[in-house]
Design a protein around this motif. Sequence first.
Motif, PDB file in Angstrom:
ATOM      1  N   ILE A  18       3.786  11.616   4.226  1.00 36.85           N
ATOM      2  CA  ILE A  18       3.079  10.365   4.496  1.00 36.85           C
ATOM      3  C   ILE A  18       1.773  10.722   5.212  1.00 36.85           C
ATOM      4  O   ILE A  18       1.812  11.317   6.283  1.00 36.85           O
ATOM      5  CB  ILE A  18       3.925   9.437   5.389  1.00 36.85           C
ATOM      6  CG1 ILE A  18       5.306   9.201   4.756  1.00 36.85           C
ATOM      7  CG2 ILE A  18       3.196   8.123   5.645  1.00 36.85           C
ATOM      8  CD1 ILE A  18       6.251   8.385   5.624  1.00 36.85           C
TER       9      ILE A  18
ATOM     10  N   LYS B 115       0.837  -1.212   0.000  1.00 38.96           N
ATOM     11  CA  LYS B 115       0.000   0.000   0.000  1.00 38.96           C
ATOM     12  C   LYS B 115       0.870   1.259   0.000  1.00 38.96           C
ATOM     13  O   LYS B 115       0.594   2.219  -0.720  1.00 38.96           O
ATOM     14  CB  LYS B 115      -0.925   0.001   1.227  1.00 38.96           C
ATOM     15  CG  LYS B 115      -2.062  -1.030   1.163  1.00 38.96           C
ATOM     16  CD  LYS B 115      -2.891  -1.059   2.437  1.00 38.96           C
ATOM     17  CE  LYS B 115      -3.863   0.085   2.550  1.00 38.96           C
ATOM     18  NZ  LYS B 115      -5.207  -0.217   1.999  1.00 38.96           N
ATOM     19  N   ALA B 116       1.933   1.247   0.802  1.00 41.50           N
ATOM     20  CA  ALA B 116       2.774   2.438   0.934  1.00 41.50           C
ATOM     21  C   ALA B 116       3.573   2.701  -0.339  1.00 41.50           C
ATOM     22  O   ALA B 116       3.671   3.843  -0.808  1.00 41.50           O
ATOM     23  CB  ALA B 116       3.713   2.288   2.136  1.00 41.50           C
TER      24      ALA B 116
ATOM     25  N   ASN C 229       2.487   6.283  -7.105  1.00 39.61           N
ATOM     26  CA  ASN C 229       1.424   7.061  -7.760  1.00 39.61           C
ATOM     27  C   ASN C 229       1.681   8.558  -7.617  1.00 39.61           C
ATOM     28  O   ASN C 229       1.444   9.330  -8.546  1.00 39.61           O
ATOM     29  CB  ASN C 229       0.058   6.680  -7.189  1.00 39.61           C
ATOM     30  CG  ASN C 229      -0.371   5.279  -7.624  1.00 39.61           C
ATOM     31  OD1 ASN C 229       0.262   4.672  -8.510  1.00 39.61           O
ATOM     32  ND2 ASN C 229      -1.413   4.756  -7.015  1.00 39.61           N
ATOM     33  N   GLN C 230       2.196   8.957  -6.444  1.00 39.74           N
ATOM     34  CA  GLN C 230       2.564  10.369  -6.262  1.00 39.74           C
ATOM     35  C   GLN C 230       3.667  10.758  -7.246  1.00 39.74           C
ATOM     36  O   GLN C 230       3.757  11.903  -7.666  1.00 39.74           O
ATOM     37  CB  GLN C 230       3.067  10.610  -4.828  1.00 39.74           C
ATOM     38  CG  GLN C 230       2.006  10.411  -3.753  1.00 39.74           C
ATOM     39  CD  GLN C 230       0.922  11.459  -3.791  1.00 39.74           C
ATOM     40  OE1 GLN C 230       1.227  12.654  -3.882  1.00 39.74           O
ATOM     41  NE2 GLN C 230      -0.332  11.044  -3.781  1.00 39.74           N
TER      42      GLN C 230
ATOM     43  N   LEU D  29      -1.622   6.174   6.753  1.00 34.52           N
ATOM     44  CA  LEU D  29      -0.573   5.351   6.153  1.00 34.52           C
ATOM     45  C   LEU D  29       0.623   5.242   7.110  1.00 34.52           C
ATOM     46  O   LEU D  29       1.224   4.172   7.246  1.00 34.52           O
ATOM     47  CB  LEU D  29      -0.135   5.941   4.803  1.00 34.52           C
ATOM     48  CG  LEU D  29       0.860   5.109   3.995  1.00 34.52           C
ATOM     49  CD1 LEU D  29       0.323   3.709   3.718  1.00 34.52           C
ATOM     50  CD2 LEU D  29       1.197   5.797   2.658  1.00 34.52           C
TER      51      LEU D  29
ATOM     52  N   GLU E 227      -1.606  -0.262  -8.504  1.00 32.79           N
ATOM     53  CA  GLU E 227      -2.597  -0.699  -7.508  1.00 32.79           C
ATOM     54  C   GLU E 227      -1.930  -1.683  -6.564  1.00 32.79           C
ATOM     55  O   GLU E 227      -1.269  -2.624  -7.014  1.00 32.79           O
ATOM     56  CB  GLU E 227      -3.792  -1.381  -8.191  1.00 32.79           C
ATOM     57  CG  GLU E 227      -4.842  -1.856  -7.172  1.00 32.79           C
ATOM     58  CD  GLU E 227      -5.918  -2.765  -7.778  1.00 32.79           C
ATOM     59  OE1 GLU E 227      -5.903  -2.991  -9.016  1.00 32.79           O
ATOM     60  OE2 GLU E 227      -6.748  -3.276  -7.002  1.00 32.79           O
TER      61      GLU E 227
ATOM     62  N   SER F 128       2.851   1.657  -3.388  1.00 32.79           N
ATOM     63  CA  SER F 128       1.909   2.030  -4.437  1.00 32.79           C
ATOM     64  C   SER F 128       1.530   3.506  -4.300  1.00 32.79           C
ATOM     65  O   SER F 128       1.511   4.256  -5.288  1.00 32.79           O
ATOM     66  CB  SER F 128       0.660   1.141  -4.354  1.00 32.79           C
ATOM     67  OG  SER F 128      -0.334   1.617  -5.237  1.00 32.79           O
ATOM     68  N   TYR F 129       1.255   3.931  -3.057  1.00 31.10           N
ATOM     69  CA  TYR F 129       0.919   5.352  -2.830  1.00 31.10           C
ATOM     70  C   TYR F 129       2.069   6.251  -3.293  1.00 31.10           C
ATOM     71  O   TYR F 129       1.861   7.235  -4.013  1.00 31.10           O
ATOM     72  CB  TYR F 129       0.606   5.579  -1.343  1.00 31.10           C
ATOM     73  CG  TYR F 129       0.291   7.023  -1.023  1.00 31.10           C
ATOM     74  CD1 TYR F 129      -1.009   7.523  -1.131  1.00 31.10           C
ATOM     75  CD2 TYR F 129       1.303   7.904  -0.626  1.00 31.10           C
ATOM     76  CE1 TYR F 129      -1.291   8.858  -0.865  1.00 31.10           C
ATOM     77  CE2 TYR F 129       1.026   9.245  -0.361  1.00 31.10           C
ATOM     78  CZ  TYR F 129      -0.275   9.709  -0.478  1.00 31.10           C
ATOM     79  OH  TYR F 129      -0.543  11.033  -0.221  1.00 31.10           O
TER      80      TYR F 129
ATOM     81  N   GLU G  48      -8.423   1.440   7.222  1.00 34.77           N
ATOM     82  CA  GLU G  48      -7.945   1.260   5.846  1.00 34.77           C
ATOM     83  C   GLU G  48      -8.445  -0.069   5.291  1.00 34.77           C
ATOM     84  O   GLU G  48      -8.453  -1.087   6.005  1.00 34.77           O
ATOM     85  CB  GLU G  48      -6.404   1.260   5.829  1.00 34.77           C
ATOM     86  CG  GLU G  48      -5.791   2.642   5.957  1.00 34.77           C
ATOM     87  CD  GLU G  48      -5.738   3.360   4.613  1.00 34.77           C
ATOM     88  OE1 GLU G  48      -5.655   2.687   3.573  1.00 34.77           O
ATOM     89  OE2 GLU G  48      -5.804   4.609   4.613  1.00 34.77           O
TER      90      GLU G  48
END
Lengths: 309, 309
Positions: B134, B21-22, B28-29, B138, B35, B24-25, B55
């Motif tokens: 962050i 998750k981290a 994306n940034q 997250l 995903e 991917s975040y 979450e």
Amino acid sequence: MSKELVFGHQSPDTDAIVAAKAFSYLQNQLGFDTEAVALGEPNAETNYVLNHFGEPAPRVIKTAANEVKEVMLVDHNEAQQSVSDLSDVTVTHVVDHHRIANFQTAQPLWYTARPVGCTSTILTRMFADNKIDIPAQLAGLMLSAIVSDTLLLKSPTTTDEDREALRALAQIADIDVDSYGLDMLKAGTDLASKSDLDLVDGDAKSFDLGGKKVRIGQVNTVDLDDVFSRQAGLEEAMTNENSGNGYDLFLLLATNILDSNSELLVVGDPKNVVETAFGKKLDAQNRMSLPGVVSRKKQVVPPLTSAFE
Amino acid sequence: MSKELVFGHQSPDTDAIVAAKAFSYLQNQLGFDTEAVALGEPNAETNYVLNHFGEPAPRVIKTAANEVKEVMLVDHNEAQQSVSDLSDVTVTHVVDHHRIANFQTAQPLWYTARPVGCTSTILTRMFADNKIDIPAQLAGLMLSAIVSDTLLLKSPTTTDEDREALRALAQIADIDVDSYGLDMLKAGTDLASKSDLDLVDGDAKSFDLGGKKVRIGQVNTVDLDDVFSRQAGLEEAMTNENSGNGYDLFLLLATNILDSNSELLVVGDPKNVVETAFGKKLDAQNRMSLPGVVSRKKQVVPPLTSAFE
């Protein structure tokens, strides 16, 4: 913390020598105790670079385990391109811009790979992230490595990070990259003084592809005729290397750095896989022209890998 | 740029879910289209973490090539711990804190490994290097992963970077790490509700050691009797897993998170290599106590690897 050796691949090119010096310098600034060494003598281009910036060539080693327990690799990771006794030492750090293959550790390690044109580009960013200044001579070496690996930013391996790093390093070193870079590349193409063996094997790397041992050399030139006027001698050297080292196949990529075209010479078998890889036939002299191909890593190894699978 | 999937290892633990998750975040940034997914359902500890911070759990996938051409791996690199069709996709990025083994690419890639206690520690530094904030939830997930992997900083895998990252994340998430961390770890030790198979295989990983397929599971508890009162059932599950999956050897490490001691249960062969690895004999019940051992990666896999060589 005991001393560690830092080195690039066998048959070192400019990036292999320079990245070892740069990473060793950075790690020492961060508190490690390292020495940059090399797995072979500098080539003509690298000697030009070292002389230009007044930097000594690293000491050449044959084995590592007689000196240290731990090593750091730059500009390579595949065991067959590294020090002969790699399995007797522990790899603690790697900085590289190649694929990962035939590399394995027993313990977690520090590994940074980036898909950019040159290891020295990655190192430029590392100095910045760690807020450590790059001395002017070292910046000169590092920009030379980027010029060498990317053929003055013309290779398809070139990324925005390489362009950015080259710009930053040129400013630190206070160098006109275009004129210096061309002089430097030409210094590496003085083929007349090289033996046939030096020419085919001086920059060669080994790859395990589909169970075959494949050796791939590359030689830069400003005139392909300077290479192929000596084809008989080159083929003999390649044939001898194949039988002496158990290679199945030897590929020599001769690259014209002025127009970014290459001619490939092939000795050994299976030749049909090479033809499949590039979608064309070898001519009667076992050669094929590869227009626009300048990068072994990006334009030769991947299609060969696919063709062998 | 086409979409990529980001995932951690099979039998995901908190770090495998959270790091996906981290990362991917973060990616994306930075302009990628990714995903975060998972190769299995979250365990009890991870569910506690996801619920606590509100979450959602990542979508579970069985294969990747039916959806994407490229993937990013977190918290693992060995093919046998990854998605079943890994060879049909291209790995473009890896963030990991394990050894490198059974991993190979055809192309250069982006790979960051650091010898620290948790993937989320590496990611904490990456957010800072890229000057990306962050989000608080997250940060809560990421600190949970560090608590999980380092057993509240008590595991010998813990480094200064883990302590620093945990401190920074606790501040962002505004969490009292000691009290939250213990509640979270205890939530992962509700063994009564788990089947024997869940208990032995829920967190298990496969290793190729000296030509043998070795499966190593780990279960955390606050009372070793909660585990070994069920030994007959556990051994049966391990025996079934061995024959059903071709494992030669199954090791279950039961770890008391309160006093940092473990008890090892062994099913399969060769058992004598396990005894060599730890320098002591298995008792009549095929168990040995391993005081101070809490880390599979740092205290179990390395001695086993050496003993198998």
